[in-house]
Design an enzyme around this catalytic site. Structure first.
Site, PDB file in Angstrom:
ATOM      1  N   GLY A  14       0.855  -1.260   0.126  1.00 28.40           N
ATOM      2  CA  GLY A  14       0.014   0.082   0.075  1.00 28.40           C
ATOM      3  C   GLY A  14       0.825   1.167   0.085  1.00 28.40           C
ATOM      4  CB  ALA A  15       3.932   2.054  -1.344  1.00 33.30           C
ATOM      5  CB  SER A  16      -0.326   3.906  -4.787  1.00 33.21           C
ATOM      6  OG  SER A  16      -1.543   3.409  -3.922  1.00 33.21           O
ATOM      7  NE  ARG A  17      -4.700   6.327  -2.425  1.00 29.69           N
ATOM      8  CZ  ARG A  17      -5.455   6.091  -1.124  1.00 29.69           C
ATOM      9  NH1 ARG A  17      -5.307   7.210  -0.528  1.00 29.69           N
ATOM     10  NH2 ARG A  17      -5.931   5.180  -0.913  1.00 29.69           N
ATOM     11  CG  ASN A  92       1.455   1.429   4.841  1.00 30.21           C
ATOM     12  OD1 ASN A  92       1.305   2.214   5.976  1.00 30.21           O
ATOM     13  ND2 ASN A  92       0.979   1.858   3.613  1.00 30.21           N
ATOM     14  CB  SER A 144      -3.719   2.624  14.577  1.00 25.79           C
ATOM     15  OG  SER A 144      -4.340   3.860  14.988  1.00 25.79           O
ATOM     16  CE1 TYR A 157      -7.358   2.066  10.447  1.00 26.41           C
ATOM     17  CE2 TYR A 157      -7.254   2.714  12.552  1.00 26.41           C
ATOM     18  CZ  TYR A 157      -6.764   2.732  11.390  1.00 26.41           C
ATOM     19  OH  TYR A 157      -5.704   3.240  11.191  1.00 26.41           O
ATOM     20  CE  LYS A 161      -4.345  -0.089  11.182  1.00 24.24           C
ATOM     21  NZ  LYS A 161      -3.398  -0.403  10.219  1.00 24.24           N
ATOM     22  CB  ILE A 190      -0.037  10.332  10.088  1.00 26.56           C
ATOM     23  CG1 ILE A 190       0.537   9.433  11.379  1.00 26.56           C
ATOM     24  CG2 ILE A 190       0.995  10.644   9.142  1.00 26.56           C
ATOM     25  CD1 ILE A 190       1.550  10.421  12.157  1.00 26.56           C
TER      26      ILE A 190
HETATM   27  P1  NAP Z   1      -4.206   6.263   2.825  1.00 21.92           P
HETATM   28  O1  NAP Z   1      -3.533   7.395   2.410  1.00 21.92           O
HETATM   29  O2  NAP Z   1      -5.534   6.179   2.594  1.00 21.92           O
HETATM   30  O3  NAP Z   1      -3.325   5.122   1.890  1.00 21.92           O
HETATM   31  C1  NAP Z   1      -3.674   3.696   1.953  1.00 21.92           C
HETATM   32  C2  NAP Z   1      -2.897   2.885   0.918  1.00 21.92           C
HETATM   33  O4  NAP Z   1      -3.118   1.491   1.142  1.00 21.92           O
HETATM   34  C3  NAP Z   1      -3.063   3.210  -0.418  1.00 21.92           C
HETATM   35  O5  NAP Z   1      -1.646   3.137  -1.042  1.00 21.92           O
HETATM   36  C4  NAP Z   1      -3.809   2.137  -1.053  1.00 21.92           C
HETATM   37  O6  NAP Z   1      -3.565   1.513  -2.303  1.00 21.92           O
HETATM   38  C5  NAP Z   1      -3.430   0.896  -0.137  1.00 21.92           C
HETATM   39  N1  NAP Z   1      -4.352  -0.259   0.024  1.00 21.92           N
HETATM   40  C6  NAP Z   1      -5.580  -0.036   0.567  1.00 21.92           C
HETATM   41  N2  NAP Z   1      -6.067  -1.155   0.502  1.00 21.92           N
HETATM   42  C7  NAP Z   1      -5.400  -2.038  -0.250  1.00 21.92           C
HETATM   43  C8  NAP Z   1      -5.190  -3.547  -0.351  1.00 21.92           C
HETATM   44  N3  NAP Z   1      -6.253  -4.338  -0.199  1.00 21.92           N
HETATM   45  N4  NAP Z   1      -4.073  -4.228  -1.035  1.00 21.92           N
HETATM   46  C9  NAP Z   1      -2.866  -3.276  -1.234  1.00 21.92           C
HETATM   47  N5  NAP Z   1      -3.060  -2.011  -0.932  1.00 21.92           N
HETATM   48  C10 NAP Z   1      -3.998  -1.443  -0.290  1.00 21.92           C
HETATM   49  O7  NAP Z   1      -3.695   5.585   4.196  1.00 21.92           O
HETATM   50  P2  NAP Z   1      -2.595   6.179   5.216  1.00 21.92           P
HETATM   51  O8  NAP Z   1      -2.990   7.273   6.092  1.00 21.92           O
HETATM   52  O9  NAP Z   1      -1.477   6.323   4.596  1.00 21.92           O
HETATM   53  O10 NAP Z   1      -2.204   4.989   6.091  1.00 21.92           O
HETATM   54  C11 NAP Z   1      -1.376   3.628   6.034  1.00 21.92           C
HETATM   55  C12 NAP Z   1      -1.497   2.889   7.062  1.00 21.92           C
HETATM   56  O11 NAP Z   1      -0.898   3.595   8.377  1.00 21.92           O
HETATM   57  C13 NAP Z   1      -2.403   2.283   7.300  1.00 21.92           C
HETATM   58  O12 NAP Z   1      -2.655   0.796   7.724  1.00 21.92           O
HETATM   59  C14 NAP Z   1      -3.441   2.956   8.595  1.00 21.92           C
HETATM   60  O13 NAP Z   1      -4.273   2.038   9.335  1.00 21.92           O
HETATM   61  C15 NAP Z   1      -2.224   3.506   9.369  1.00 21.92           C
HETATM   62  N6  NAP Z   1      -2.286   4.522  10.168  1.00 21.92           N
HETATM   63  C16 NAP Z   1      -2.615   5.589   9.578  1.00 21.92           C
HETATM   64  C17 NAP Z   1      -2.821   6.925  10.393  1.00 21.92           C
HETATM   65  C18 NAP Z   1      -3.129   8.205  10.044  1.00 21.92           C
HETATM   66  O14 NAP Z   1      -3.494   9.082  10.647  1.00 21.92           O
HETATM   67  N7  NAP Z   1      -3.110   8.395   8.745  1.00 21.92           N
HETATM   68  C19 NAP Z   1      -2.936   6.644  11.842  1.00 21.92           C
HETATM   69  C20 NAP Z   1      -2.427   5.264  12.293  1.00 21.92           C
HETATM   70  C21 NAP Z   1      -2.179   4.381  11.637  1.00 21.92           C
HETATM   71  P3  NAP Z   1      -4.576   2.275  -3.647  1.00 21.92           P
HETATM   72  O15 NAP Z   1      -4.587   3.646  -3.531  1.00 21.92           O
HETATM   73  O16 NAP Z   1      -3.730   1.840  -4.784  1.00 21.92           O
HETATM   74  O17 NAP Z   1      -5.848   1.487  -3.498  1.00 21.92           O
END
Ligand code: NAP
Length: 249
Positions: A14-17, A92, A144, A157, A161, A190
């Site tokens: 999941g590194a595209s974003r 991730n 998380s 969620y 986690k 984040i």
């Molecule tokens: P995000 O911006 O929504 O990005 C999610 C990434 O996961 C995207 O690259 C998406 O790819 C990929 N993805 C989703 N479903 C997938 C699947 N079934 N197979 C492969 N790739 C998949 O999320 P983020 O905020 O960066 O979060 C990343 C991680 O950190 C997550 O595990 C999240 O729970 C954790 N986290 C985030 C926060 C926060 O505040 N942001 C806090 C605590 C934990 P596509 O776009 O190509 O579908």
């Protein structure tokens, strides 16, 4: 400057974003070759592949659904064929489907558990084979703050986690004797696309509650992942590192 991951091969799901993208870039900046996955953002993935390659490391994006057991097996086989070894795995990929329990559907619960928790099982199980052969590996699971303290409206969620934390500790116990480490990073708030859907007032309330008075960045998380991926953490396993600006102490 010394690159602490020089010569290592990494896989980030999941590194595209967002955070995953930040992790992939930081691993490459530290000299690692980077394989990464995406699901629904092929253009962003192609962009990242180019950006990583321009940094002088080997890089390749794979469209692969982390929640699919067979797809994860095929992915790891392809990565090992392409890169030779697999030294670092960062689980991730994650989603949210927030709702109060009263309104949460079975589908919303299952989807989050499949994508956030079963994916970690799928990819870790697949990567354990090459890592056991190498007698070396670092697995880093992104959990998380919500998996530690819970959050109203996120029972699905939080369960996924918290599950990652139990899984991480168990894998660390099973694989420690083979020099394979497994740790988790627990981000706080984040600022990524995942949080951009929240209304600005909610975001400001979050920032105000954080002792360091700001949301975290993908780089904040990526740097802790680099540490756990590197030999600088060679005696650390089964741990959860909280990266949250002091939000939970
Ligand atoms: P995000 O911006 O929504 O990005 C999610 C990434 O996961 C995207 O690259 C998406 O790819 C990929 N993805 C989703 N479903 C997938 C699947 N079934 N197979 C492969 N790739 C998949 O999320 P983020 O905020 O960066 O979060 C990343 C991680 O950190 C997550 O595990 C999240 O729970 C954790 N986290 C985030 C926060 C926060 O505040 N942001 C806090 C605590 C934990 P596509 O776009 O190509 O579908």
């Amino acid at each position: 400057m010394t690159q602490i991951l020089s010569g290592k091969n990494a896989l980030v799901t999941g590194a595209s974003r967002g955070i995953g993208r930040g992790i992939a870039l930081e691993l490459a900046r530290q000299g690692a070759n980077v394989a990464f996955t995406y699901l629904s953002s092929p253009d962003k993935a192609a962009e990242l592949e180019q950006e990583l390659s321009a940094m002088g490391v080997k890089a390749k994006g794979f469209r692969s659904d982390a929640s699919d057991f067979k797809a994860a097996e095929d992915l790891v086989t392809e990565v090992v064929t392409t890169f030779g070894t697999l030294d670092i795995v960062v689980n991730n990929a994650g989603i949210t489907r927030d709702n109060l329990l009263m309104r949460m559907s079975e589908e919303q619960f299952d989807e989050v558990i499949r994508t956030n928790l079963k994916s970690v099982f799928n990819v870790t199980k697949a990567c354990q084979k090459p890592m056991l052969k190498q007698r070396n590996g670092s697995i880093i699971n992104i959990t998380s703050i919500v998996g530690i303290k819970g959050n109203a409206g996120q029972a699905n969620y939080a369960a996924s986690k918290a599950g990652i934390i139990g899984f991480t500790k168990s894998v660390a116990l099973e694989l420690g004797s083979r020099n394979i480490r497994c740790n988790a990073v627990a981000p706080g708030f984040i600022e990524t696309e995942m949080t951009a859907v929240l209304d600005p007032a909610t975001v400001q309330t979050w920032r105000d509650q954080i002792p360091m008075k700001r949301g975290g960045t993908a780089l904040d998380i990526a740097q802790s992942v680099v540490f756990l991926a590197s030999d600088w953490s060679s005696y650390i396993t089964g741990q959860v590192i909280q990266v949250n600006g002091g939000l939970l102490t």
